[in-house]
Design a protein around this motif. Sequence first.
Motif, PDB file in Angstrom:
ATOM      1  N   SER A  35       0.827  -1.210   0.000  1.00 11.64           N
ATOM      2  CA  SER A  35       0.000   0.000   0.000  1.00 11.64           C
ATOM      3  C   SER A  35       0.859   1.257   0.000  1.00 11.64           C
ATOM      4  O   SER A  35       0.544   2.238  -0.685  1.00 11.64           O
ATOM      5  CB  SER A  35      -0.919  -0.004   1.229  1.00 11.64           C
ATOM      6  N   MET A  36       1.947   1.244   0.765  1.00  8.72           N
ATOM      7  CA  MET A  36       2.818   2.426   0.787  1.00  8.72           C
ATOM      8  C   MET A  36       3.499   2.647  -0.556  1.00  8.72           C
ATOM      9  O   MET A  36       3.714   3.792  -0.965  1.00  8.72           O
ATOM     10  CB  MET A  36       3.845   2.295   1.915  1.00  8.72           C
ATOM     11  N   GLN A  37       3.813   1.565  -1.255  1.00  8.18           N
ATOM     12  CA  GLN A  37       4.406   1.729  -2.588  1.00  8.18           C
ATOM     13  C   GLN A  37       3.376   2.273  -3.578  1.00  8.18           C
ATOM     14  O   GLN A  37       3.736   3.005  -4.507  1.00  8.18           O
ATOM     15  CB  GLN A  37       5.008   0.414  -3.073  1.00  8.18           C
ATOM     16  N   ASP A  38       2.087   1.928  -3.391  1.00  8.89           N
ATOM     17  CA  ASP A  38       1.034   2.575  -4.178  1.00  8.89           C
ATOM     18  C   ASP A  38       1.116   4.083  -3.987  1.00  8.89           C
ATOM     19  O   ASP A  38       1.128   4.857  -4.942  1.00  8.89           O
ATOM     20  CB  ASP A  38      -0.356   2.114  -3.714  1.00  8.89           C
ATOM     21  N   GLY A  39       1.153   4.492  -2.709  1.00  2.00           N
ATOM     22  CA  GLY A  39       1.136   5.918  -2.402  1.00  2.00           C
ATOM     23  C   GLY A  39       2.382   6.655  -2.853  1.00  2.00           C
ATOM     24  O   GLY A  39       2.307   7.805  -3.306  1.00  2.00           O
ATOM     25  N   PHE A  40       3.539   6.003  -2.734  1.00  2.00           N
ATOM     26  CA  PHE A  40       4.791   6.612  -3.189  1.00  2.00           C
ATOM     27  C   PHE A  40       4.751   6.810  -4.703  1.00  2.00           C
ATOM     28  O   PHE A  40       5.168   7.854  -5.225  1.00  2.00           O
ATOM     29  CB  PHE A  40       5.951   5.707  -2.783  1.00  2.00           C
ATOM     30  N   ASN A  41       4.228   5.821  -5.402  1.00  4.22           N
ATOM     31  CA  ASN A  41       4.110   5.875  -6.856  1.00  4.22           C
ATOM     32  C   ASN A  41       3.214   7.030  -7.291  1.00  4.22           C
ATOM     33  O   ASN A  41       3.558   7.806  -8.193  1.00  4.22           O
ATOM     34  CB  ASN A  41       3.564   4.531  -7.363  1.00  4.22           C
ATOM     35  N   LEU A  42       2.060   7.159  -6.650  1.00  2.00           N
ATOM     36  CA  LEU A  42       1.081   8.169  -7.060  1.00  2.00           C
ATOM     37  C   LEU A  42       1.470   9.572  -6.615  1.00  2.00           C
ATOM     38  O   LEU A  42       1.236  10.547  -7.336  1.00  2.00           O
ATOM     39  CB  LEU A  42      -0.295   7.800  -6.499  1.00  2.00           C
ATOM     40  N   GLY A  43       2.055   9.685  -5.429  1.00  2.00           N
ATOM     41  CA  GLY A  43       2.311  11.003  -4.855  1.00  2.00           C
ATOM     42  C   GLY A  43       3.172  11.893  -5.720  1.00  2.00           C
ATOM     43  O   GLY A  43       2.829  13.057  -5.999  1.00  2.00           O
ATOM     44  N   TRP A  44       4.322  11.375  -6.180  1.00  2.28           N
ATOM     45  CA  TRP A  44       5.215  12.234  -6.969  1.00  2.28           C
ATOM     46  C   TRP A  44       4.616  12.557  -8.336  1.00  2.28           C
ATOM     47  O   TRP A  44       4.855  13.651  -8.881  1.00  2.28           O
ATOM     48  CB  TRP A  44       6.605  11.615  -7.094  1.00  2.28           C
ATOM     49  N   LYS A  45       3.814  11.641  -8.866  1.00  5.85           N
ATOM     50  CA  LYS A  45       3.200  11.887 -10.168  1.00  5.85           C
ATOM     51  C   LYS A  45       2.180  13.022 -10.087  1.00  5.85           C
ATOM     52  O   LYS A  45       2.136  13.909 -10.962  1.00  5.85           O
ATOM     53  CB  LYS A  45       2.555  10.608 -10.699  1.00  5.85           C
ATOM     54  N   LEU A  46       1.355  13.019  -9.038  1.00  3.01           N
ATOM     55  CA  LEU A  46       0.433  14.133  -8.839  1.00  3.01           C
ATOM     56  C   LEU A  46       1.206  15.434  -8.643  1.00  3.01           C
ATOM     57  O   LEU A  46       0.828  16.482  -9.181  1.00  3.01           O
ATOM     58  CB  LEU A  46      -0.458  13.856  -7.620  1.00  3.01           C
ATOM     59  N   GLY A  47       2.278  15.371  -7.883  1.00  2.74           N
ATOM     60  CA  GLY A  47       3.088  16.559  -7.655  1.00  2.74           C
ATOM     61  C   GLY A  47       3.659  17.128  -8.934  1.00  2.74           C
ATOM     62  O   GLY A  47       3.678  18.357  -9.136  1.00  2.74           O
ATOM     63  N   TYR A  48       4.124  16.261  -9.812  1.00  2.04           N
ATOM     64  CA  TYR A  48       4.716  16.716 -11.071  1.00  2.04           C
ATOM     65  C   TYR A  48       3.674  17.344 -11.988  1.00  2.04           C
ATOM     66  O   TYR A  48       3.934  18.372 -12.637  1.00  2.04           O
ATOM     67  CB  TYR A  48       5.421  15.552 -11.770  1.00  2.04           C
ATOM     68  N   VAL A  49       2.505  16.748 -12.066  1.00  2.00           N
ATOM     69  CA  VAL A  49       1.463  17.300 -12.934  1.00  2.00           C
ATOM     70  C   VAL A  49       0.981  18.642 -12.387  1.00  2.00           C
ATOM     71  O   VAL A  49       0.862  19.626 -13.123  1.00  2.00           O
ATOM     72  CB  VAL A  49       0.294  16.304 -13.067  1.00  2.00           C
ATOM     73  N   LEU A  50       0.726  18.708 -11.089  1.00  2.00           N
ATOM     74  CA  LEU A  50       0.169  19.925 -10.499  1.00  2.00           C
ATOM     75  C   LEU A  50       1.182  21.059 -10.409  1.00  2.00           C
ATOM     76  O   LEU A  50       0.793  22.225 -10.350  1.00  2.00           O
ATOM     77  CB  LEU A  50      -0.398  19.599  -9.113  1.00  2.00           C
ATOM     78  N   SER A  51       2.475  20.749 -10.393  1.00  4.27           N
ATOM     79  CA  SER A  51       3.493  21.804 -10.367  1.00  4.27           C
ATOM     80  C   SER A  51       3.931  22.201 -11.765  1.00  4.27           C
ATOM     81  O   SER A  51       4.852  23.012 -11.925  1.00  4.27           O
ATOM     82  CB  SER A  51       4.704  21.346  -9.548  1.00  4.27           C
ATOM     83  N   GLY A  52       3.303  21.625 -12.796  1.00  5.50           N
ATOM     84  CA  GLY A  52       3.611  22.001 -14.166  1.00  5.50           C
ATOM     85  C   GLY A  52       4.854  21.359 -14.742  1.00  5.50           C
ATOM     86  O   GLY A  52       5.346  21.784 -15.783  1.00  5.50           O
ATOM     87  N   ARG A  53       5.359  20.328 -14.087  1.00  6.38           N
ATOM     88  CA  ARG A  53       6.563  19.662 -14.598  1.00  6.38           C
ATOM     89  C   ARG A  53       6.249  18.604 -15.647  1.00  6.38           C
ATOM     90  O   ARG A  53       7.086  18.300 -16.488  1.00  6.38           O
ATOM     91  CB  ARG A  53       7.333  19.013 -13.451  1.00  6.38           C
TER      92      ARG A  53
END
Length: 626
Positions: free
Chosen positions: A359-377
């Motif tokens: 479950s934590m690897q699910d969250g680690f996987n998703l977290g940075w991806k959301l961060g990259y999209v929302l920060s315009g990267r």
Amino acid sequence: MQFHHHGYVSGDPRVQPAAGVGLDRPDELPDEVDVLIVGTGPAGMITAAQLSQFPDVVTRIVDRREGRLAIGQADGIQPRSVETFAAFGFAGRIAEESYRVMEVCFWHPDPADPSRIVRGERTADDPSGISEFPHLYVNQARVLDYFAEFMADAPTRMRPDYGYEFRDLEIADQGEHPVTVHLARASGEEKVVRARYVVGADGAHSGVRRSIGCTATGGSAAHAWGVMDVLAVTDFPDIRKKCAIQSGTGGSILLIPREGGQLFRMYVDLGEVRPENHGALRSTTVEQIVAHANAILHPYTLDVRDVAWHSVYEVGHRVTDRFDDVPLDRIGTRTPRVFIEGDACHTHSAKAGQGMNVSMQDGFNLGWKLGYVLSGRSPESLLATYSAERQVIAQNLIDFDKQWSTLMAKKPEDFDDPAELADFYVQTTEFLFGFMTQYPPSMLVAEPAHQALAAGFPVGKRFKSAPVVRVADANPLQLGHQHLADGRWRVYAFADRDATALTPWADWMAGSPDSPVRAHTPEGEQLDSVLDVKVVYQQRHVDVDHPTVPDLFRPRTGPFQLYDYEKVFATDPDVDIFEARGVDRGGCVVVVRPDQYVAAVLPLDATDELAAFFRQHLLVRARQPV
């Protein structure tokens, strides 16, 4: 750890300066957010912790509980998770308070008297030395506490919003905040939050999953177990070791010592679940669980003095058909807006110790991806890779857990060899420890065409660390342990023997408009704010003169434009990383994702391939050379 580059710091260096939304964070839950996470379990908390490193992203995490979790049901921390904790800065501290698994004992019926149990096989927990990280047991609540501390000390000053229960959500076809979420307080007061994205980490009975119509496939194994955390007086000799115990009188126990020196957990076999006994098994009391345990442990006795927690459950193996709100027949036609992770999308037995870890690897996987999209990267298309990558991993876990739980419930007389359970444990250690995940080629994982250049860093698998020596201060370190959960990609340049190939590569990376560093670093940000580029030389540290290293590996940082001395490494005299990881002596480049998985292995002269790889998932920011 670097922390004086903006001026002298006398306080706790783990507390990062507030920035972005953390400068004036409202106490009340806003009406509009970028990301709303539902559920403060391990999956939700690691997602929030990763997003807390993106100062301009408004993230809130809600839970129906009124405060922190006191007693968690999950307790097994596999080495891959400890490796992840190191990225979040608390692996050492949580290890100090945990029980460390060193040995596993397997008990069987005594052939001379099957009513008694005797010790059979005894194996090291990590017989092959798969990881330098320990296998731990600790209260799940402490894991959540550490993630909460990381969030609170992050630039966004994030903290959970307790006391909000999820009711439902609707997704609009358009709008900046297309997901409308209905929450409720215990008082009955309703709260409506509009979000750009929603993450459902709200457990096996997930309301978010229900709202997006995901279908769980699988079923029950029709076997019941009683589980209890107890303090007891016993003459069982291996009470402080992890044990798989099978009795001749029927039933088995998985014994898990817990942190603190005396507490331990027992998963006690209650037998097959049939329609006629379903109700009775579900209502089994803790006294009955203790009685079952004593029968299995004969001739040893268990005098339980205190029960911290207990439950009865049936083994179930279920995984949803997708991990986001995009129907299977519309994949690729629109951007996902709602995601589910952890128990919300995969459930299984607790005995393999995988639930919290996966479950934590699910969250680690998703977290940075959301961060990259929302920060315009990155483009929104990046978000489709979450379900594509993690759904397969969850199915692999379900398949493994069916084998493990079936073996645990098997009667001793049905084994061809009494050592079968122990052999299975040893043979599957790499999976159990969380190191078998391998993502296939995609926009985030290159084809392994150049894998031979670094055979020990398989493309798609997590970056397996090895010892190196930092040149500037002669410190022996683990290279992989320098990968912090700050959202950055890592690019490791392994130098050729005389650096004749490394130097033009470093010059291109630092100066060419086509290089990933120049193309994807926003104007005004540090040169390593998106891509953290490090170098490993084949020589000993005494043979590398730090001031002569290319400027790419000695970037200036902070308002005083100080040199960064922590990106240049040499080989360890005892363990040569080039030899240990099969790195070609002609040099190569190893690209590692923010969640620590190897994304590409390339020759030093393959600059066009390197640039093309990053342009698949990073937006061009047109930073000019300086």
